[in-house]
Design a protein around this motif. Sequence first.
Motif: not given
Length: 281
Positions: A172, A177-178, A180-182, A230, A233-234
């Motif tokens: 990762f 970082g954009t 993350r969560g997508r 991890e 978080r992504w």
Amino acid sequence: MPASPSSGDFAASREAASSSRDFAASPSTRTSVIAALRAAGCVFAEDEADLLLDAARTADELAALVDRRVAGLPLELVVGWAEFRGLRVTVEPGVFVPRRRTEFLVEQALAQAPGARVVVDLCCGSGAVGAALADALGPVELHAADIDPAAVRCARRNLAAAGGRVYTGDLFDALPGTLRGRVDILAANVPYVPTGEVGLLPAEARDHEPLTALDGGADGLDIARRVAAEAPRWLAPGGCLLTETSERQAPAAVEAFTRAGLTARLAVCEERYAQVVIGVA
């Protein structure tokens, strides 16, 4: 795969061919190639001969291809491509060759998230998984990453048509970082061979593929555990993580996914000896 005396017979016979079209059409040339491959231990000598004949442009080039295959180089690296879910995926020396059983991982991803819009191919190697997902899903935001620069170069070629962005780095850490969560589909075809068993792999893998694409640590699950820990978080809500494992490792892999907070299950394809762990956020 040992060198074969028949390869020398074939090399001599190429002098009778005056052009690529002549030797490609010659039954005697095909017979010679098949004999060389069969003597070297190639189980599917006829099919391989046809691929080598198709790849060669001259008689000398055909002889060189046959010699490389007889010496033990994987067929995909000899011809420069591997078939994966109907796609011709470019492969290069030093890059992991995609396995047909990994098509099952792609199938499971598509079944779990048929409307995925953001896809990540982690430990991407040649980028075969990302390319197959993009081909099936249509326009997607596609990202891929690998720690090996050779794999990254190869993946960029294979994912260019889909607009994929490929990064070099450790898991990762390589991704923007954009994301993350997508992420709707996080496909991670991680290395999962236990360190002590790498030496037991077939020579084609052991001698010609990068250790980083094979060695998964003491029990083979070091990288899978890191990815699972991890991944939440992504992943987007309802997004899924998929990774391939072995039958022996599957229970521990499912446990690692569950411990990370994912809803985990195991999918099995006995025909292809494929075990895929699926975790949903």
